[in-house]
Design an enzyme around this catalytic site. Structure first.
Site, PDB file in Angstrom:
ATOM      1  N   GLU A  38       0.857  -1.187   0.000  1.00  0.00           N
ATOM      2  CA  GLU A  38       0.000   0.000   0.000  1.00  0.00           C
ATOM      3  C   GLU A  38       0.889   1.232   0.000  1.00  0.00           C
ATOM      4  OE1 GLU A  38      -3.648  -1.528   2.963  1.00  0.00           O
ATOM      5  OE2 GLU A  38      -2.559   0.318   3.408  1.00  0.00           O
ATOM      6  N   GLU A  52     -13.183   5.439   0.530  1.00  0.00           N
ATOM      7  CA  GLU A  52     -14.022   4.551   1.350  1.00  0.00           C
ATOM      8  C   GLU A  52     -14.685   5.417   2.435  1.00  0.00           C
ATOM      9  OE1 GLU A  52     -12.767   0.225   1.727  1.00  0.00           O
ATOM     10  OE2 GLU A  52     -10.836   1.271   1.777  1.00  0.00           O
ATOM     11  N   LYS A  99     -15.650   4.303   6.126  1.00  0.00           N
ATOM     12  CA  LYS A  99     -14.620   3.850   7.058  1.00  0.00           C
ATOM     13  C   LYS A  99     -14.748   4.562   8.395  1.00  0.00           C
ATOM     14  CE  LYS A  99     -10.393   2.077   4.985  1.00  0.00           C
ATOM     15  NZ  LYS A  99      -8.987   2.391   4.697  1.00  0.00           N
ATOM     16  N   GLU A 140      -8.776   9.177   6.562  1.00  0.00           N
ATOM     17  CA  GLU A 140      -8.783   7.787   6.098  1.00  0.00           C
ATOM     18  C   GLU A 140      -9.804   7.538   4.988  1.00  0.00           C
ATOM     19  OE1 GLU A 140      -6.953   5.174   7.018  1.00  0.00           O
ATOM     20  OE2 GLU A 140      -5.784   6.099   8.632  1.00  0.00           O
TER      21      GLU A 140
END
Length: 326
Positions: free
Chosen positions: A246, A297, A300, A306
């Site tokens: 990642e 996302e 999340k 994030e």
């Protein structure tokens, strides 16, 4: 020879595909989006059957995770055999490349309860893959991150935290003995980029760090990756290649989390890892890397930043213009 083959083959850039967002495209549409953009490697975080079905017959190579909450069950060899049979062997026309057994497991974070189960689960999944006759195709490892390091600057003093060594050293030994790579999640964004933003974004024009032997570091990504290599070498893992499982930059949610900075990071990261400059410690090679991630996302939990790492919008439009993945 096997490690050389890995290096020479690591030209294309993968993209992680998480599904914890609202209004995301169907799995088949996502696979078509990968294909239209010539993205030939994908990471998914669980054996999601609709995604695996959509990948059948494509040229997309896959890194598939064993979720942390399954690690304890896979400490039983028979359970690992069943997992591989059901999630891998049932899909002979899916191009599995890696199995990541656990993600960001760390004695010092919220995943610490999984620490006792990672190595045995890795060994059992590896045994199951070999028993299925897939040992030459699929490599088994676990995904680590920079939080495991107690020292990382300058990179040559990279070392794992004292209370991490008992967890990570047997894993490194297992990977070394079986010619398997280590996976590492590398995020310059989380390493105080405010202190030197050009260093973090690959835009520094002068070396920012000069390490032992005159090794010059123009970017933080290389410095973090080489700190991982140095830490592994201290525990007998100098021959264990690292796949960057990642790396990304958010477009919102923090002072330097902007569309402009994120676009700069992704473009420069892709150019760097697809090239053959390598890092100062490991020069002359490309760096197999998976961008985090395909979509924001927005479901999340946790801090706002994030939720903003996507490189495409839910309506399948690029956030940063056309990136060249392959």
């Amino acid at each position: 020879m096997a490690s050389k083959l890995l290096l020479l083959d690591a030209q294309s850039v993968g993209v992680c595909y998480g599904r914890n967002g609202y209004g995301l495209p169907s799995e088949r549409d996502v696979v078509r989006l990968y294909q239209r953009n010539n993205i030939t490697r994908m990471r998914i975080y669980d054996p999601h059957q609709p995604t695996l079905e959509a990948l059948r017959g494509t040229n997309i190579e896959l890194m598939i995770d064993v979720p942390n909450d399954r690690l304890q069950s896979l400490n039983d060899q028979n359970a690992a055999n069943i997992w591989v049979r059901y999630n891998i062997q049932r899909y002979p026309n899916v191009r599995f490349r890696y199995i990541a057994v656990g993600n960001n497991v760390d004695p010092n974070n919220g995943n610490n309860r999984y620490v006792p189960f990672v190595l045995r689960a890795m060994q059992n999944v590896h045994n199951a893959v070999r028993a299925a006759g897939l040992g030459n195709q699929i490599k088994v490892s676990t995904a680590t991150y920079t939080g495991l390091l107690g020292s990382s600057f300058p990179p040559s003093i990279g070392a794992f935290r004292d209370n991490v060594r008992g967890f990570i050293e047997p894993i490194i030994r297992f990977l070394s003995q079986n010619n398997l790579p280590m996976f590492a999640n590398i995020y310059p964004y989380y390493a105080n980029p405010n202190s030197n933003l050009p260093f973090a974004l690959f835009t520094a024009t002068q070396p920012v760090v000069i390490d032992n032997g005159g090794r010059q570091y123009f970017n933080l990504f290389d410095a973090m990756l080489d700190a991982h290599y140095a830490a592994q070498a201290r525990l007998g893992g100098g021959n264990v290649e690292i796949v960057v499982s990642e790396s990304g930059w958010p477009s919102s949610g923090g002072p330097v989390a902007t569309i402009g900075n994120a676009g700069t990071y992704y473009r420069n990261l892709i150019a760097h890892v697809r090239g053959t400059s390598g890092t100062p410690l490991k020069p002359g090679r490309s760096i197999e890397t998976y961008l985090f991630e395909m979509f924001d996302e927005n479901r999340k939990p946790g801090i706002e930043v994030e939720r903003h790492f996507g490189i495409f919008t839910p309506n399948q439009q690029p956030k940063y213009g056309q990136l060249s993945f392959n």
